[in-house]
Structures are given as structure tokens and as C-alpha cells.
Design a protein around this motif. Structure first.
Motif, PDB file in Angstrom:
ATOM      1  N   UNK A  93       0.810  -1.213   0.000  1.00 14.76           N
ATOM      2  CA  UNK A  93       0.000   0.000   0.000  1.00 14.76           C
ATOM      3  C   UNK A  93       0.848   1.270   0.000  1.00 14.76           C
ATOM      4  N   UNK A  94       2.100   1.181   0.405  1.00 12.29           N
ATOM      5  CA  UNK A  94       2.989   2.331   0.201  1.00 12.29           C
ATOM      6  C   UNK A  94       3.191   2.549  -1.298  1.00 12.29           C
ATOM      7  N   UNK A  95       3.465   1.455  -2.018  1.00 14.61           N
ATOM      8  CA  UNK A  95       3.622   1.557  -3.474  1.00 14.61           C
ATOM      9  C   UNK A  95       2.341   2.060  -4.127  1.00 14.61           C
ATOM     10  N   UNK A  96       1.193   1.576  -3.638  1.00 12.39           N
ATOM     11  CA  UNK A  96      -0.094   2.006  -4.196  1.00 12.39           C
ATOM     12  C   UNK A  96      -0.295   3.504  -3.995  1.00 12.39           C
ATOM     13  N   UNK A  97       0.118   4.018  -2.838  1.00 16.30           N
ATOM     14  CA  UNK A  97      -0.024   5.450  -2.572  1.00 16.30           C
ATOM     15  C   UNK A  97       0.829   6.261  -3.534  1.00 16.30           C
ATOM     16  N   UNK A  98       2.013   5.766  -3.837  1.00 18.68           N
ATOM     17  CA  UNK A  98       2.944   6.481  -4.713  1.00 18.68           C
ATOM     18  C   UNK A  98       2.664   6.218  -6.200  1.00 18.68           C
ATOM     19  N   UNK A 140       1.981  -5.479  -6.745  1.00 19.47           N
ATOM     20  CA  UNK A 140       0.626  -4.945  -6.632  1.00 19.47           C
ATOM     21  C   UNK A 140      -0.389  -5.773  -7.399  1.00 19.47           C
ATOM     22  N   UNK A 141       0.087  -6.679  -8.259  1.00 13.87           N
ATOM     23  CA  UNK A 141      -0.818  -7.556  -9.004  1.00 13.87           C
ATOM     24  C   UNK A 141      -1.097  -8.858  -8.273  1.00 13.87           C
ATOM     25  N   UNK A 142      -0.396  -9.092  -7.169  1.00 14.61           N
ATOM     26  CA  UNK A 142      -0.504 -10.369  -6.460  1.00 14.61           C
ATOM     27  C   UNK A 142      -1.731 -10.412  -5.566  1.00 14.61           C
ATOM     28  N   UNK A 143      -2.493 -11.483  -5.663  1.00 16.51           N
ATOM     29  CA  UNK A 143      -3.628 -11.724  -4.777  1.00 16.51           C
ATOM     30  C   UNK A 143      -3.064 -12.047  -3.394  1.00 16.51           C
TER      31      UNK A 143
END
Length: 196
Positions: free
Chosen positions: A52-57, A64-67
Motif C-alpha cells: 500500500x505504500x507503493x499504491x499510494x505512490x 501490486x498484481x498479487x492476490x
């Protein structure tokens, strides 16, 4: 929550304090997540925090593609240093108002940034409770964090309230504390204890 009031800081600090107090002898203990022992829950917290840090940035790396349900996470020997650092980086990333604008991705799902912010807040609230409950610790999230989690978990008009966002809700009394309401809405029994 408005952009000027959204802050993961209080909840991230609470999760860090709970994790800091986990004894090595508790790592194999059961948690309210039936498939996770405490060590797996800690591994999940580290993984979701980084994702979620990566998602924020909007840094769309393959993770981010991993279930998140596709593997049982675990911890390495440095987890006690990793988790607080990851939580600090998460908080900083989501303090940028741009994180809640536009679309992002996490867990293999595309979603608006403002929704992703509530998802990560809810993850910290609920998994913080899981960890505290599994290790016999007191747990009292701030009201703003609980309200954010409740906002995410409350079914929208037309949604199936019986299935819930993360599992079938567990009924709690209408006058139950807000934490119990949120935990029940997440599909967990607020009365869960490690001893059954």
C-alpha cells in the motif's frame, strides 16, 4: 474523512506498539485469521504495508498484481526492524494528498485512491486487533481510524449486507462499542480468544 483529516499515523503507531510487544514464544500462536499463526499475520502486515505504500505512490510494481490470499506470508529474522520502518514509510506516502487522487492498484485490483486509503486503514485496524487479541494485549484504536474502517465496511445501498466486504459479518448488539462493531462487520467475532 476529508483530505485534511486523513492520517494513518495514529493507527500505524498503535500496530507498531502491539507488534513490538509480541514475544518470540507467541509467534506460533493462533489468530482470528484461521489460516494464520501470529508469525503469518506479522508477515501479512509487512507485505500489505509495503504494497500500500507503493499504491499510494502509484509505483505499479508486480507485487501490486498479487492476490494477497495466494500465499501464506511469513516473517524473516529482521521483522522487528522491518515492520516499524514499513509502517513509517506507509504513513508518509499516504500523507501526500495526491495518493488519494486518481486510480491505483493493490492486491490485483484497480481502485480509486480514496478507496485504497480506507482499505489500508481498515487493514491496519482489523489486523491490529487480530494481533492484539492473539497475543493478549489491550487494543484501543483512535475514533477517527475506527470511523474510517466502519465507512469502508458499511454496505452501500444495493450491496449484499449478508456477505460483507471481507467475510460474512458477525452480528453485534446495536449499542456495542465501535471497535466491536467494526470487528463484527469485518467477519470476525469480537469475543474471539486464543483459547477458543
Amino acid at each position: 474523512m476529508t483530505d485534511d483529516t486523513f492520517d494513518l499515523g495514529p493507527q500505524a503507531r498503535l500496530v507498531a506498539r502491539v507488534a513490538e510487544r509480541v514475544g518470540d514464544d507467541q509467534l506460533a500462536a493462533p489468530t482470528p485469521c484461521p489460516e494464520f499463526a501470529v508469525r503469518n499475520l506479522l508477515g501479512h502486515l509487512i507485505g500489505l504495508t509495503r504494497a500500500f505504500e507503493l499504491a499510494a505512490r502509484k509505483d505499479f510494481q508486480p507485487v501490486l498484481d498479487r492476490d494477497p490470499g495466494s500465499v501464506v506470508p511469513d516473517i524473516g529474522p529482521g521483522w522487528r526492524g522491518e515492520l516499524p520502518k514499513a509502517l513509517e514509510a506507509l504513513v508518509e506516502a499516504w500523507r501526500d494528498p495526491a495518493a488519494r487522487q486518481g486510480m491505483t492498484r493493490a492486491g490485483g485490483v484497480d481502485l480509486p485512491g480514496e478507496v485504497a486509503a480506507l482499505v489500508v486503514l481498515d487493514e491496519l485496524v482489523v489486523h491490529g486487533w487480530d494481533l492484539a487479541r492473539a497475543t493478549g494485549q489491550e487494543y484501543a484504536p483512535d475514533e477517527a481510524s475506527l470511523e474510517g474502517a466502519r465507512a469502508l465496511l458499511t454496505p452501500a445501498d444495493g450491496d449484499d449486507a449478508e456477505s460483507g466486504l471481507f467475510g460474512r459479518p458477525v452480528p453485534v448488539p446495536r449499542d456495542a462499542p465501535l471497535l466491536d462493531q467494526v470487528i463484527g462487520m469485518s467477519g470476525r467475532d469480537p469475543r474471539w480468544t486464543a483459547g477458543g
